[in-house]
Design a protein around this motif. Structure first.
Motif, PDB file in Angstrom:
ATOM      1  N   GLN A 196     -41.480 -12.335  29.584  1.00 57.50           N
ATOM      2  CA  GLN A 196     -40.688 -11.110  29.519  1.00 57.50           C
ATOM      3  C   GLN A 196     -40.954 -10.426  28.181  1.00 57.50           C
ATOM      4  O   GLN A 196     -40.810 -11.048  27.130  1.00 57.50           O
ATOM      5  CB  GLN A 196     -39.188 -11.415  29.632  1.00 57.50           C
ATOM      6  N   LYS A 203     -33.709  -7.275  27.007  1.00 59.12           N
ATOM      7  CA  LYS A 203     -33.782  -8.076  28.229  1.00 59.12           C
ATOM      8  C   LYS A 203     -32.447  -8.732  28.570  1.00 59.12           C
ATOM      9  O   LYS A 203     -32.175  -9.034  29.735  1.00 59.12           O
ATOM     10  CB  LYS A 203     -34.866  -9.140  28.103  1.00 59.12           C
ATOM     11  N   GLU A 204     -31.581  -8.934  27.549  1.00 62.83           N
ATOM     12  CA  GLU A 204     -30.314  -9.611  27.805  1.00 62.83           C
ATOM     13  C   GLU A 204     -29.307  -8.741  28.529  1.00 62.83           C
ATOM     14  O   GLU A 204     -28.322  -9.256  29.092  1.00 62.83           O
ATOM     15  CB  GLU A 204     -29.690 -10.084  26.482  1.00 62.83           C
ATOM     16  N   ASP A 221     -32.372 -11.090  31.558  1.00 62.28           N
ATOM     17  CA  ASP A 221     -33.262 -12.162  31.116  1.00 62.28           C
ATOM     18  C   ASP A 221     -33.030 -13.439  31.907  1.00 62.28           C
ATOM     19  O   ASP A 221     -33.976 -14.160  32.248  1.00 62.28           O
ATOM     20  CB  ASP A 221     -33.073 -12.415  29.626  1.00 62.28           C
ATOM     21  N   ASP A 256     -39.633  -7.270  26.023  1.00 61.76           N
ATOM     22  CA  ASP A 256     -38.569  -6.269  25.959  1.00 61.76           C
ATOM     23  C   ASP A 256     -38.595  -5.558  24.613  1.00 61.76           C
ATOM     24  O   ASP A 256     -39.568  -5.662  23.851  1.00 61.76           O
ATOM     25  CB  ASP A 256     -37.215  -6.915  26.210  1.00 61.76           C
TER      26      ASP A 256
END
Length: 739
Positions: free
Chosen positions: A277, A260-261, A266, A279
């Motif tokens: 979220q 997600k980063e 994110d 991921d």
């Protein structure tokens, strides 16, 4: 057609001696322009885009030899054609050879020239250059067209929003075959938008861009397209769909197989209304995917879709309205990923692995959607499927490129009361959510620069884009980042800097407008970028940890640099603790400046640039000439090769009378220090004995003297060389701040 016109142009150039040199030069330039477009299209799949100019100006975009060999071969063919045309023209002129000499030959040549200049490739190059370089953009001019969501949904539909990675509409009729039969059948039963274009300018064309395009109705404008992870507030001025839906009482959840980063995804999601979220790390932590279901791109679609289905059931039973969205991964270029779940369900392509992955994704997604349409909750659910962008260069690009102008994104809406409708209204991904909200009954049918396509009229954005007037929209979208000003308070926050209310990773640099506000943000490749982009009238801001600039001072060293002075700022956790002005012009404004950026990201970060030249730097130690232009003269991959050939390198250095630039890249030190000790003796640099792994060095060598700068371990290093003297210019020298 274009190739035929180019062949005619060459033939007509050589049929008459009158003006043959002028004709040959003009024809060669046209061939060169087409070659630039053709090779760009091989990389992007969409001709010349802002991504082409970005990588030409900023990044080496590391690829293996296998990735570029076909492009090099094509370039070689074009070069041979151009040289042959010029050589033949000179031969005919000076040997007084000709075929006809008819004046009508030149008239025909001019006609073919005009026809060639009117071809789509010419227009693509013109618009790309115009949008990227020639039109500054005026955000205020389109500010009245930017709309925030208003009102309240009369009925709280549940929304399932699917981002199908690169799964463009074109695959439904590619080279006479439908690779998306399942989704095509669904589209034929519900609502299918067949004319969703992808603008070829900045702000469209990659995953993070597609997410922002749809959810906020704006182009995603960033100087470094996937640098969102370096900022604390991602598009803080934008009004986006999930925030509005949470205000309507919705539960919001986003699922993705990747981390997600990446690209700051994110931050964007958490700051724009997404409450949950899930991921790759989430899947691993909850044991929802086996090791075989995870690859370099992330969690495979079978595991991700199983989880999405479970979440759909859970949210449906919870009784609150929800927005569930997910992003697939298995059709990511260059080859896609095939999963065993599709065995015996699809026809595999032995020639194009990507088309096998596409067919597999179609099977998985259509099966998922059909499960929803057969579920009890479908009566109150709207399902949306879009491709996040057109597919980038991949193994099947040759098929996609056969009709480049016809490529479109998928946009399908599945809702119970829809019955087999095709909508060919011209639109973009900006128009997706306004259209969905229109179908949900919301009177306000606009979001950002997007509008509902249900009234069968294109929006103002696409109309202006077609006319080449989209730069104003990009200017407005860039303002939604709420860029800070050099006049805002600045304070150190660990290894980052906070300016006003926003926090940024270091290093940070940006050009600054006349009011002191940042115009753009960059986070790496400072020397490489500035050597190409700085203009005599520019003002810019630069900040980094002092220790990373070889300045023995705690805190952050920041500078506001204008053509007439350098304002030095010393920033700590207490704020700006010291500042002074140096009334001198920085050497970064002079011509003939070579920018060198080196670090562990060998291809994306590193390289040496002049305004008109880019020199990639291999890993290890590199030597290149200071004059007349940078060319690698000697390179040694010290981490991959045995002991340094000291006698050979010493002979190389001694035979060079002029100054030699040298730099590391990635790493010189890799455990065995014999290479470092040899280099220390050859270059007379004692500090090389203590160089750490991935600690960078840039210097200027002559037999009489060696000037150099060493960076901090595991940090990128930027330096410049004045090619006219030559002279090494470190950052502290450029900012008049050396100890």
């Amino acid at each position: 057609m274009t190739v035929i016109l180019l062949c005619l142009l060459v033939i007509l150039t050589l049929l008459s001696r009158f003006g043959i040199v002028f004709k040959a030069i003009t024809t060669t330039l046209i061939i060169l322009a087409y070659a630039f477009w053709y090779i760009s299209d091989m990389f992007t799949g969409n001709g010349v885009t802002d991504a082409v100019f970005y990588h030409l100006l900023n990044s080496a975009q590391g690829t293996s030899l296998d990735d570029v060999v076909d492009k090099v071969a094509v370039a070689a063919v074009f070069i041979v054609i151009m040289l042959a045309t010029v050589a033949a023209a000179l031969y005919i002129k000076f040997k007084k050879r000709h075929f006809t000499g008819s004046r009508w030959t030149n008239v025909a040549w001019a006609g073919v020239l005009i026809a060639t200049a009117c071809m789509p490739f010419s227009r693509n190059i013109y618009l790309a250059i115009k949008e990227t370089f020639l039109t500054p953009g005026n955000g205020y001019a389109v500010s009245s067209q930017y709309h925030k969501l208003n009102g309240e949904l009369p009925k709280k539909y549940n929304f399932v929003f699917i981002y199908a990675e690169s799964l463009e509409h074109t695959f439904r009729a590619l080279d006479g075959k439908n690779y998306l039969p399942g989704l095509d059948a669904i589209a034929n039963h519900y609502l299918d938008f067949t004319n969703i274009q992808q603008p070829l300018n900045m702000g469209f064309g990659w995953t993070m861009g597609g997410i922002v395009n749809t959810q906020c109705g704006i182009p995603l404008v960033m100087s470094q397209g996937n640098a969102g992870s370096n900022v604390s507030h991602f598009l803080s001025g934008a009004n986006c769909i999930a925030t509005w839906l949470t205000q309507q009482g919705y539960q919001t959840e986003f699922i993705r197989g990747s981390q997600k980063e990446f690209a700051g995804g994110d931050k964007f999601l958490s700051q724009h209304g997404w409450q949950a979220q899930h991921d790759k790390a989430w899947f691993e932590a909850h044991s929802l995917a086996t090791p075989e279901q995870i690859s370099g791109w992330g969690v495979h679609d079978d595991a991700m879709l199983d989880h999405a289905w479970n979440e759909y059931q859970r949210l449906s039973q919870a009784g609150k309205p929800f927005l569930l969205s997910f992003l697939t991964v298995d059709t990511h270029p260059p080859a896609g990923t095939y999963i065993p779940e599709c065995d015996n369900h699809i026809e595999k392509s032995s020639e194009y692995p990507m088309l096998t992955a596409v067919a597999c994704s179609d099977y998985m997604l259509s099966r998922f959607i059909n499960k929803i349409t057969q579920s009890e909750g479908f009566d109150n659910t709207i399902v949306v499927l879009v491709s996040d962008h057109l597919m980038m260069a991949n193994g099947a690009t040759s098929l996609l490129a056969k009709d480049e102008a016809a490529r479109r994104n998928n946009f399908i809406v599945i809702k119970k009361d829809l019955h087999g409708t095709k909508n060919s209204t011209q639109g973009t991904l900006l128009d997706v959510w306004p259209t969905v909200l229109d179908l949900a009954g919301l009177p306000d049918k606009t979001l950002g620069f997007g509008k509902s396509l249900l009234d069968n009229t294109p929006g103002q954005f696409i109309n202006d884009y077609v006319k080449g007037h989209a730069r104003d929209y990009l200017a407005y979208a860039s303002e939604l980042w709420n860029y800070p000003s050099v006049r805002d308070p600045m304070v150190q926050k660990e290894n980052s800097i906070q300016i006003g209310s926003q926090r940024y990773k270091l290093p940070l640099y940006s050009f600054v407008n006349e009011n002191g506000r940042f115009k753009s943000l960059w986070f790496d490749s400072f020397a490489k970028t500035m050597a190409r982009q700085i203009k005599p009238e520019d003002t810019f801001f630069y900040a980094n940890l002092c220790q990373n600039m070889s300045i023995n001072r705690p805190g952050i060293c920041a500078y506001v640099v204008s053509p007439s002075e350098v304002k030095q700022l010393h920033i700590t956790t207490a704020g700006i603790v010291d500042q002074k002005r140096v009334k001198q012009k920085s050497s970064l404004y002079q011509s003939g400046l070579l920018g060198i950026s080196v670090g562990e990201d060998v291809y994306d970060y590193s390289g040496a640039t002049l305004p008109e030249v880019f020199l990639p730097l291999p890993p290890g130690i590199n030597f290149f000439a200071a004059k007349p232009h940078p060319t690698i003269m000697y390179s040694y991959a010290s981490c991959a090769l045995p002991r340094l050939p000291e006698e050979e390198m010493n002979a190389f250095l001694q035979q060079k009378n002029e100054a030699m630039i040298f730099s590391s890249n990635d790493s010189i030190a890799c455990g065995d220090r014999s290479t470092l000790n040899q280099l220390a003796r050859l270059l007379n640099i004692e500090a090389l004995h203590k160089l750490q792994p991935r600690q960078q060095i840039v210097g200027l060598y002559t037999p009489e003297k060696t000037d150099y700068v060493i960076g901090a371990p595991n940090q990128h290093l930027d330096a410049f060389v004045d090619m006219t003297k030559p002279q090494l210019i470190t950052l502290c020298r450029a900012f008049f701040d050396c100890p």
